[in-house]
Design a protein around this motif. Structure first.
Motif, PDB file in Angstrom:
ATOM      1  N   ALA A 139      22.576  44.723  37.373  1.00  0.00           N
ATOM      2  CA  ALA A 139      22.918  45.760  38.348  1.00  0.00           C
ATOM      3  C   ALA A 139      23.718  45.189  39.516  1.00  0.00           C
ATOM      4  O   ALA A 139      24.494  45.902  40.143  1.00  0.00           O
ATOM      5  CB  ALA A 139      21.654  46.459  38.842  1.00  0.00           C
ATOM      6  N   LEU A 140      23.550  43.902  39.807  1.00  0.00           N
ATOM      7  CA  LEU A 140      24.283  43.297  40.919  1.00  0.00           C
ATOM      8  C   LEU A 140      25.785  43.311  40.662  1.00  0.00           C
ATOM      9  O   LEU A 140      26.578  43.533  41.582  1.00  0.00           O
ATOM     10  CB  LEU A 140      23.802  41.871  41.183  1.00  0.00           C
ATOM     11  N   THR A 141      26.194  43.096  39.438  1.00  0.00           N
ATOM     12  CA  THR A 141      27.617  43.131  39.091  1.00  0.00           C
ATOM     13  C   THR A 141      28.205  44.511  39.372  1.00  0.00           C
ATOM     14  O   THR A 141      29.302  44.620  39.917  1.00  0.00           O
ATOM     15  CB  THR A 141      27.816  42.776  37.597  1.00  0.00           C
ATOM     16  N   VAL A 142      27.456  45.535  39.030  1.00  0.00           N
ATOM     17  CA  VAL A 142      27.911  46.907  39.296  1.00  0.00           C
ATOM     18  C   VAL A 142      27.909  47.157  40.796  1.00  0.00           C
ATOM     19  O   VAL A 142      28.847  47.740  41.342  1.00  0.00           O
ATOM     20  CB  VAL A 142      27.025  47.946  38.576  1.00  0.00           C
ATOM     21  N   LEU A 143      26.870  46.703  41.467  1.00  0.00           N
ATOM     22  CA  LEU A 143      26.758  46.882  42.918  1.00  0.00           C
ATOM     23  C   LEU A 143      27.960  46.262  43.634  1.00  0.00           C
ATOM     24  O   LEU A 143      28.499  46.844  44.589  1.00  0.00           O
ATOM     25  CB  LEU A 143      25.458  46.232  43.392  1.00  0.00           C
ATOM     26  N   ALA A 144      28.404  45.114  43.164  1.00  0.00           N
ATOM     27  CA  ALA A 144      29.556  44.445  43.776  1.00  0.00           C
ATOM     28  C   ALA A 144      30.828  45.291  43.676  1.00  0.00           C
ATOM     29  O   ALA A 144      31.687  45.218  44.555  1.00  0.00           O
ATOM     30  CB  ALA A 144      29.770  43.090  43.123  1.00  0.00           C
ATOM     31  N   LYS A 145      30.923  46.103  42.640  1.00  0.00           N
ATOM     32  CA  LYS A 145      32.113  46.947  42.462  1.00  0.00           C
ATOM     33  C   LYS A 145      32.237  48.011  43.556  1.00  0.00           C
ATOM     34  O   LYS A 145      33.319  48.536  43.783  1.00  0.00           O
ATOM     35  CB  LYS A 145      32.089  47.625  41.093  1.00  0.00           C
ATOM     36  N   TYR A 146      31.136  48.334  44.226  1.00  0.00           N
ATOM     37  CA  TYR A 146      31.175  49.321  45.302  1.00  0.00           C
ATOM     38  C   TYR A 146      31.793  48.755  46.574  1.00  0.00           C
ATOM     39  O   TYR A 146      32.223  49.493  47.447  1.00  0.00           O
ATOM     40  CB  TYR A 146      29.766  49.841  45.609  1.00  0.00           C
TER      41      TYR A 146
END
Length: 161
Positions: A139-146
């Motif tokens: 989920a951190l990888t997705v969070l970084a996209k924000y």
């Protein structure tokens, strides 16, 4: 009275066996449901998603402790890389439940879904929760996209570990 082999039982009997206390019986019953191309399989799987029980899955001489639900997903989709045999609506329903229902455990399939999710605003809170409360690293990888300032420290902390 002689018991019928599990896969030869009627659809109704197999569906009843999805409530059996044994995870192996539930998994085998689900495989039998999928094998008969029962159109109810995705919806029956949806009812099983919160199941936190495990089974030991063996490949050659290597055993892996897996969630029963992950194995059911694998059976339904035949493999994680194959074309899904059910409708797009069924897939969307299952994928949404897997990602957004807080009662669904951290399944392997949930981690795979995170590899493909787009960073839409309406998903942000759940993605952040998956990382901060559920300890789901993907989920951190997705969070970084924000690209939110409030998440920078989470990312830095993860990089420093």
């Amino acid at each position: 009275m002689k018991q019928e082999p599990l896969l030869k039982q009627s659809s109704h009997e197999k569906i009843e066996l999805l409530q059996h206390p044994s995870p192996i019986i539930r998994l085998t019953a689900f495989a039998g449901i999928v094998e008969t191309d029962d159109h109810r399989a995705p919806h029956l799987l949806a009812q099983q998603l919160a199941d936190k029980s495990h089974v030991m899955v063996w490949t050659g001489d290597v055993g892996i402790d897996e969630y029963v639900t992950d194995e059911m997903i694998s059976i339904l989709y035949k493999s994680y890389d194959s074309v899904r045999p059910y409708s797009t609506a069924d897939s969307l329903m299952l994928d949404s439940l897997i990602l957004f229902d807080p009662n669904v455990p951290n399944l392997y399939y949930k981690s795979l879904l995170l590899n493909f999710i787009e960073p839409h605003t309406e998903y942000y809170d759940r993605i952040r929760e998956l990382y901060t409360r559920n300890n789901l690293g993907n989920a951190l990888t997705v969070l970084a996209k924000y690209k939110k300032e409030t998440d920078k420290q989470l990312i830095i902390d993860a990089l420093l570990q």
